[in-house]
Write a protein that holds these residues in place. Structure first.
Motif, PDB file in Angstrom:
ATOM      1  N   ASP A 190      -6.275   6.489   5.921  1.00 59.79           N
ATOM      2  CA  ASP A 190      -4.904   6.469   6.024  1.00 59.79           C
ATOM      3  C   ASP A 190      -4.499   5.489   7.293  1.00 59.79           C
ATOM      4  O   ASP A 190      -3.835   4.567   7.349  1.00 59.79           O
ATOM      5  N   ALA A 191      -4.864   6.073   8.367  1.00 56.05           N
ATOM      6  CA  ALA A 191      -4.577   5.484   9.640  1.00 56.05           C
ATOM      7  C   ALA A 191      -5.173   4.131   9.814  1.00 56.05           C
ATOM      8  O   ALA A 191      -4.404   3.047  10.101  1.00 56.05           O
ATOM      9  N   GLU A 192      -6.304   3.931   9.250  1.00 53.25           N
ATOM     10  CA  GLU A 192      -6.965   2.451   9.209  1.00 53.25           C
ATOM     11  C   GLU A 192      -6.430   1.486   8.383  1.00 53.25           C
ATOM     12  O   GLU A 192      -6.058   0.486   8.491  1.00 53.25           O
ATOM     13  N   VAL A 193      -5.997   1.968   7.087  1.00 54.23           N
ATOM     14  CA  VAL A 193      -5.341   1.247   6.179  1.00 54.23           C
ATOM     15  C   VAL A 193      -3.972   0.649   6.723  1.00 54.23           C
ATOM     16  O   VAL A 193      -3.497  -0.467   6.599  1.00 54.23           O
ATOM     17  N   ARG A 194      -3.259   1.424   7.354  1.00 55.45           N
ATOM     18  CA  ARG A 194      -2.102   1.078   8.177  1.00 55.45           C
ATOM     19  C   ARG A 194      -2.305   0.177   9.251  1.00 55.45           C
ATOM     20  O   ARG A 194      -1.701  -0.773   9.330  1.00 55.45           O
ATOM     21  N   VAL A 195      -3.207   0.418  10.237  1.00 60.56           N
ATOM     22  CA  VAL A 195      -3.518  -0.728  11.155  1.00 60.56           C
ATOM     23  C   VAL A 195      -3.871  -2.036  10.592  1.00 60.56           C
ATOM     24  O   VAL A 195      -3.492  -3.187  10.943  1.00 60.56           O
ATOM     25  N   GLN A 196      -4.550  -2.043   9.483  1.00 60.59           N
ATOM     26  CA  GLN A 196      -5.082  -3.228   8.713  1.00 60.59           C
ATOM     27  C   GLN A 196      -3.905  -3.957   7.967  1.00 60.59           C
ATOM     28  O   GLN A 196      -3.647  -5.080   8.285  1.00 60.59           O
ATOM     29  N   ALA A 197      -3.046  -3.079   7.491  1.00 60.03           N
ATOM     30  CA  ALA A 197      -1.893  -3.651   6.773  1.00 60.03           C
ATOM     31  C   ALA A 197      -1.088  -4.191   7.982  1.00 60.03           C
ATOM     32  O   ALA A 197      -0.502  -5.470   7.635  1.00 60.03           O
ATOM     33  N   VAL A 198      -0.708  -3.633   8.987  1.00 53.02           N
ATOM     34  CA  VAL A 198       0.193  -4.115   9.945  1.00 53.02           C
ATOM     35  C   VAL A 198      -0.394  -5.541  10.418  1.00 53.02           C
ATOM     36  O   VAL A 198       0.211  -6.644  10.629  1.00 53.02           O
ATOM     37  N   GLY A 199      -1.660  -5.514  10.755  1.00 59.52           N
ATOM     38  CA  GLY A 199      -2.327  -6.537  11.210  1.00 59.52           C
ATOM     39  C   GLY A 199      -2.508  -7.831  10.473  1.00 59.52           C
ATOM     40  O   GLY A 199      -2.706  -9.172  10.745  1.00 59.52           O
ATOM     41  N   HIS A 200      -2.248  -7.813   9.213  1.00 63.15           N
ATOM     42  CA  HIS A 200      -2.442  -8.648   8.069  1.00 63.15           C
ATOM     43  C   HIS A 200      -1.041  -9.004   7.561  1.00 63.15           C
ATOM     44  O   HIS A 200      -0.501  -9.611   6.641  1.00 63.15           O
ATOM     45  N   ARG A 201      -0.029  -8.276   8.024  1.00 66.00           N
ATOM     46  CA  ARG A 201       1.429  -8.321   7.696  1.00 66.00           C
ATOM     47  C   ARG A 201       1.613  -8.056   6.300  1.00 66.00           C
ATOM     48  O   ARG A 201       2.292  -8.691   5.505  1.00 66.00           O
ATOM     49  N   LEU A 202       0.943  -6.833   6.079  1.00 59.97           N
ATOM     50  CA  LEU A 202       1.156  -6.445   4.425  1.00 59.97           C
ATOM     51  C   LEU A 202       1.926  -5.226   4.630  1.00 59.97           C
ATOM     52  O   LEU A 202       2.163  -4.445   5.703  1.00 59.97           O
ATOM     53  N   ASP A 203       2.785  -4.968   3.190  1.00 55.64           N
ATOM     54  CA  ASP A 203       3.872  -3.856   3.426  1.00 55.64           C
ATOM     55  C   ASP A 203       2.827  -2.375   3.110  1.00 55.64           C
ATOM     56  O   ASP A 203       2.079  -2.390   2.349  1.00 55.64           O
ATOM     57  N   VAL A 204       3.647  -1.362   3.648  1.00 57.43           N
ATOM     58  CA  VAL A 204       3.021  -0.008   3.402  1.00 57.43           C
ATOM     59  C   VAL A 204       4.289   0.721   3.242  1.00 57.43           C
ATOM     60  O   VAL A 204       5.251   0.937   3.882  1.00 57.43           O
ATOM     61  N   LEU A 205       4.274   1.472   2.186  1.00 63.65           N
ATOM     62  CA  LEU A 205       5.472   2.401   1.489  1.00 63.65           C
ATOM     63  C   LEU A 205       4.779   3.773   1.766  1.00 63.65           C
ATOM     64  O   LEU A 205       3.613   4.194   1.416  1.00 63.65           O
ATOM     65  N   ARG A 252     -10.648  13.686   6.964  1.00 67.51           N
ATOM     66  CA  ARG A 252     -11.202  12.381   6.311  1.00 67.51           C
ATOM     67  C   ARG A 252     -10.079  11.320   5.966  1.00 67.51           C
ATOM     68  O   ARG A 252      -9.863  10.240   6.372  1.00 67.51           O
ATOM     69  N   ASP A 253      -9.205  12.052   4.998  1.00 65.72           N
ATOM     70  CA  ASP A 253      -8.168  11.061   4.448  1.00 65.72           C
ATOM     71  C   ASP A 253      -7.138  10.307   5.461  1.00 65.72           C
ATOM     72  O   ASP A 253      -6.634   9.556   5.549  1.00 65.72           O
ATOM     73  N   ALA A 254      -6.955  11.391   6.304  1.00 66.16           N
ATOM     74  CA  ALA A 254      -6.144  10.980   7.700  1.00 66.16           C
ATOM     75  C   ALA A 254      -6.563   9.667   8.321  1.00 66.16           C
ATOM     76  O   ALA A 254      -5.769   9.064   8.658  1.00 66.16           O
ATOM     77  N   LEU A 255      -7.989   9.900   8.799  1.00 69.79           N
ATOM     78  CA  LEU A 255      -8.433   8.592   9.217  1.00 69.79           C
ATOM     79  C   LEU A 255      -8.327   7.421   8.294  1.00 69.79           C
ATOM     80  O   LEU A 255      -8.123   6.241   8.844  1.00 69.79           O
ATOM     81  N   PHE A 279       0.837  -1.181  -0.030  1.00 64.31           N
ATOM     82  CA  PHE A 279      -0.006  -0.138  -0.187  1.00 64.31           C
ATOM     83  C   PHE A 279       0.965   1.232  -0.014  1.00 64.31           C
ATOM     84  O   PHE A 279       1.783   1.413   0.776  1.00 64.31           O
ATOM     85  N   LEU A 280       0.622   2.151  -0.891  1.00 63.21           N
ATOM     86  CA  LEU A 280       1.193   3.500  -1.023  1.00 63.21           C
ATOM     87  C   LEU A 280       0.455   4.469  -0.346  1.00 63.21           C
ATOM     88  O   LEU A 280      -0.610   4.780  -0.672  1.00 63.21           O
ATOM     89  N   LEU A 281       0.832   4.980   0.768  1.00 62.21           N
ATOM     90  CA  LEU A 281       0.210   6.070   1.542  1.00 62.21           C
ATOM     91  C   LEU A 281       1.092   7.276   1.672  1.00 62.21           C
ATOM     92  O   LEU A 281       2.293   7.186   1.959  1.00 62.21           O
ATOM     93  N   PRO A 282       0.456   8.443   1.496  1.00 66.83           N
ATOM     94  CA  PRO A 282       1.291   9.616   1.522  1.00 66.83           C
ATOM     95  C   PRO A 282       1.401   9.986   2.876  1.00 66.83           C
ATOM     96  O   PRO A 282       0.689  10.054   3.653  1.00 66.83           O
ATOM     97  N   THR A 283       2.361  10.860   3.052  1.00 64.14           N
ATOM     98  CA  THR A 283       2.503  11.584   4.479  1.00 64.14           C
ATOM     99  C   THR A 283       1.503  12.869   4.283  1.00 64.14           C
ATOM    100  O   THR A 283       0.929  13.148   3.200  1.00 64.14           O
ATOM    101  N   ALA A 284       0.881  13.122   5.450  1.00 62.70           N
ATOM    102  CA  ALA A 284       0.035  14.239   5.568  1.00 62.70           C
ATOM    103  C   ALA A 284       0.507  15.466   5.032  1.00 62.70           C
ATOM    104  O   ALA A 284      -0.484  16.062   4.016  1.00 62.70           O
ATOM    105  N   GLU A 285       1.604  15.585   4.910  1.00 57.94           N
ATOM    106  CA  GLU A 285       2.234  16.907   4.227  1.00 57.94           C
ATOM    107  C   GLU A 285       2.286  16.949   2.929  1.00 57.94           C
ATOM    108  O   GLU A 285       1.859  18.017   1.949  1.00 57.94           O
TER     109      GLU A 285
END
Length: 95
Positions: free
Chosen positions: A55-70, A50-53, A9-15
């Motif tokens: 992104d945070a959910e995607v990160r939590v689920q990715a970690v929970g499923h052992r998926l990579d986030v860039l 909204r997007d910050a929420l 998953f490619l997630l942008p920084t907030a900035e």
């Protein structure tokens, strides 16, 4: 997906997200076409929150499923990011 190595998953920084969206809607006509007569700065703030929420959910689920986030911050050229993803999937030359 049958195993964790099948996604990244490619997630942008907030900035980075803020800068991209501000630039995208810097043109008042484009902002009106997208957001109507509403205050563009207020709509942008809501969109970023909204997007910050999301992104945070995607990160939590990715970690929970052992998926990579860039994390994408806009500093690297798109070709470099594509190369990182290709390497991640063993698609880069010499990988």
């Amino acid at each position: 997906m049958s195993r964790p190595g099948q996604a990244v998953f490619l997630l942008p920084t907030a900035e980075f997200r803020r800068d991209v969206l501000r630039a995208r809607y810097a043109d008042p006509q484009r902002a009106r076409a997208t957001w109507g007569g509403r205050d563009p700065s207020a709509v942008l703030a809501k969109r970023l929150a909204r997007d910050a929420l999301w992104d945070a959910e995607v990160r939590v689920q990715a970690v929970g499923h052992r998926l990579d986030v860039l994390t994408v911050d806009g500093a690297a050229p798109p070709a470099d990011l594509a190369g990182r993803v290709a390497t991640r999937f063993g698609l880069a030359p010499g990988a």
